[in-house]
Design a protein around this motif. Structure first.
Motif: not given
Length: 381
Positions: A33, A35, A38, A53, A57, A59, A242
Motif C-alpha cells: 500500500h 498511498s 485516504y 500514512s 499504513n 501494509g 510500505p
C-alpha cells in the motif's frame, strides 16, 4: 487462520504469514500500500479507517500481527529502524525520569542514550549485566521509571535472567523493556517471562536478508505508555516504508528455519574452537563454559542464537589480521542475515568502547558449517 489458535505452531504462523489472504483477489502475498492519504466520506468520516500514512499504513497490519503472535503480545508496532524503536520508548518518558541500561549493550544505542537522552533530560544510569545481582541492587537505589535489558548482549553475549529482572523491576514500580534482537521470538519470549516491552532491530533476524532497515516493539498490554509510544512514532515520523514492510513480511516467513540453522552452526563453531589455544575466549551462551550458561539453558528454547565472539590470544593486531584473512565470512557491520559476517568490533565502535581490543564478532549464517570452520582455521593459522 487464528494466531491465538493453540493447535498452530509458531513455525506455521510465520511460514503462512498468519494464513491471511487479501481481498478481492485472495492474494497469498499481501499487497503493498503506497498511498499516503485516504479519502473522507461526505460526512467527514474515514470509511477505510485510515487517515494518513505517517500515523499508520495498511501494509503494517499483517507483519505487526505476526510479530505480536510470535511474541505472545496483544499489539506490536513497526518503526523505521531498531534505533527508532528503541528511542521511541525513551522519548515517551518525561524529563527527569531515571532509567537503567546495561553497561554492555549495543554500542550505537548506548551512545544515543548518552548523547541525546541525557541532554534531553533523562537520568541514565548503568548496571553491570555481567553481574547477576547488580540490576536488582541498582533499581532499588533511586526511583526508576524504566529498565532496559539486552540479552544476549552485544558483543560479549552476557545473558540476563529476564524473569529475575522482571521481579526486581516491578517491585520497584518500574517498566521492563527487553532488546531481544539476537534471541528472536524463536528462542526467547520475554513477555512470557515478565517483560513489559520487547524490542527487535528487525533489520537483523526478523528480516534476515540484509536488505531492510526496520524496527519493532511489542507490548504486554495496551496501556498509556503504549499509547504514548504510538504517538511518538507518528508524531516523530519514525515510520517504516510500505516496501520495507513487505520485505520484512517476506523475511519472517523463513524466520524459524534461518534462526535454527544459524544457531546450529554457531554452536558447532563454538564447540570446535572452545579449547583452541589460539583463542583466549570463545564467547557463546550455548557453551557450558559461558558464565551464564545455566540462565541461557533455562531462558532460551531450541538454540542459543547465531552470534558468537572470538578473542584472539595473540592480541589486538592479531585479531585484526585474523579478520582481514577471512574469505567466507564477509567483513561487514550488522548481524542476523543468511550470510556470515565478521568484524573487529572495537575498531567499529571507536574511542570509549568497552569491547575488548582482541575480540572478533561473528554473525553466523546458514552456510555449510564446514566451510565456516575451515575459513576460521585458515584465517587464524
Amino acid at each position: 487462520m487464528n494466531p491465538k489458535d493453540p493447535t498452530l505452531h509458531p513455525e506455521t504462523l510465520a511460514a503462512q504469514g498468519l494464513g491471511r489472504v487479501a481481498q478481492p483477489y485472495a492474494d497469498i502475498v499481501p499487497p503493498i500500500h503506497v498511498s499516503t492519504t485516504y479519502e473522507r466520506s461526505g460526512d467527514g468520516t474515514y470509511p477505510g479507517g485510515r487517515v494518513y500514512s505517517r500515523a499508520d499504513n495498511p501494509g503494517y497490519d499483517q507483519p505487526e500481527a505476526l510479530i505480536a503472535a510470535l511474541e505472545g503480545a496483544p499489539s506490536a508496532m513497526l518503526f523505521a529502524s531498531g534505533q527508532a524503536a528503541s528511542a521511541a520508548v525513551f522519548q515517551s518518558l518525561a524529563a527527569g525520569d531515571r532509567v537503567l541500561a546495561p553497561r554492555n549493550m549495543y554500542w550505537a544505542f548506548r551512545k544515543w542514550l548518552l548523547e541525546f537522552a541525557v541532554p534531553w533530560g533523562l537520568v541514565v544510569d548503568f548496571y553491570d549485566n555481567a553481574d547477576p545481582g547488580d540490576l536488582a541492587k541498582r533499581v532499588g537505589e533511586k526511583k526508576t521509571r524504566l529498565v532496559w535489558v539486552e540479552t544476549p548482549a552485544n558483543p560479549t553475549w552476557d545473558v540476563t535472567d529476564i524473569a529475575d529482572a522482571a521481579r526486581a523491576v516491578h517491585a520497584a514500580g518500574a517498566v521492563l523493556a527487553v532488546d531481544s534482537t539476537c534471541a528472536t521470538p524463536v528462542l526467547t519470549r520475554p513477555i512470557e517471562l515478565g517483560a513489559d516491552l520487547v524490542m527487535h532491530s528487525a533489520t537483523k533476524y526478523l528480516n534476515g536478508h540484509s536488505d531492510v532497515i526496520a524496527g519493532v516493539l511489542a507490548t504486554a498490554r495496551d496501556d498509556d505508555l503504549w499509547k504514548r509510544i504510538r504517538y511518538v512514532r507518528g508524531g516523530g515520523g519514525a515510520i517504516l516504508g510500505p516496501f520495507e514492510a513487505a520485505l520484512l513480511m517476506r523475511g519472517m516467513r523463513t524466520l524459524h528455519l534461518r534462526v535454527k540453522a544459524a544457531s546450529t552452526n554457531a554452536l558447532a563453531i563454538a564447540r570446535h574452537f572452545e579449547k583452541d589455544k589460539r583463542f583466549s575466549h570463545v564467547l557463546y551462551p550455548g557453551l557450558a563454559s559461558h558464565p551464564a550458561s545455566a540462565i541461557a539453558v533455562r531462558q532460551m528454547s531450541g538454540g542459543f542464537g547465531g552470534m558468537l565472539s572470538l578473542r584472539v590470544a595473540a592480541g589486538e593486531q592479531a585479531s585484526k589480521d585474523f579478520t582481514a584473512r577471512l574469505k567466507v565470512f564477509k567483513r561487514a557491520t550488522s548481524l542476523g542475515s543468511v550470510e556470515s559476517l565478521a568484524e573487529h568490533r572495537a575498531s567499529v565502535e571507536g574511542p570509549g568502547t568497552f569491547c575488548p581490543a582482541d575480540l572478533v564478532r561473528l554473525s553466523v549464517g546458514i552456510e555449510h558449517v564446514d566451510d565456516l570452520i575451515n575459513d576460521i582455521e585458515q584465517a587464524i593459522s
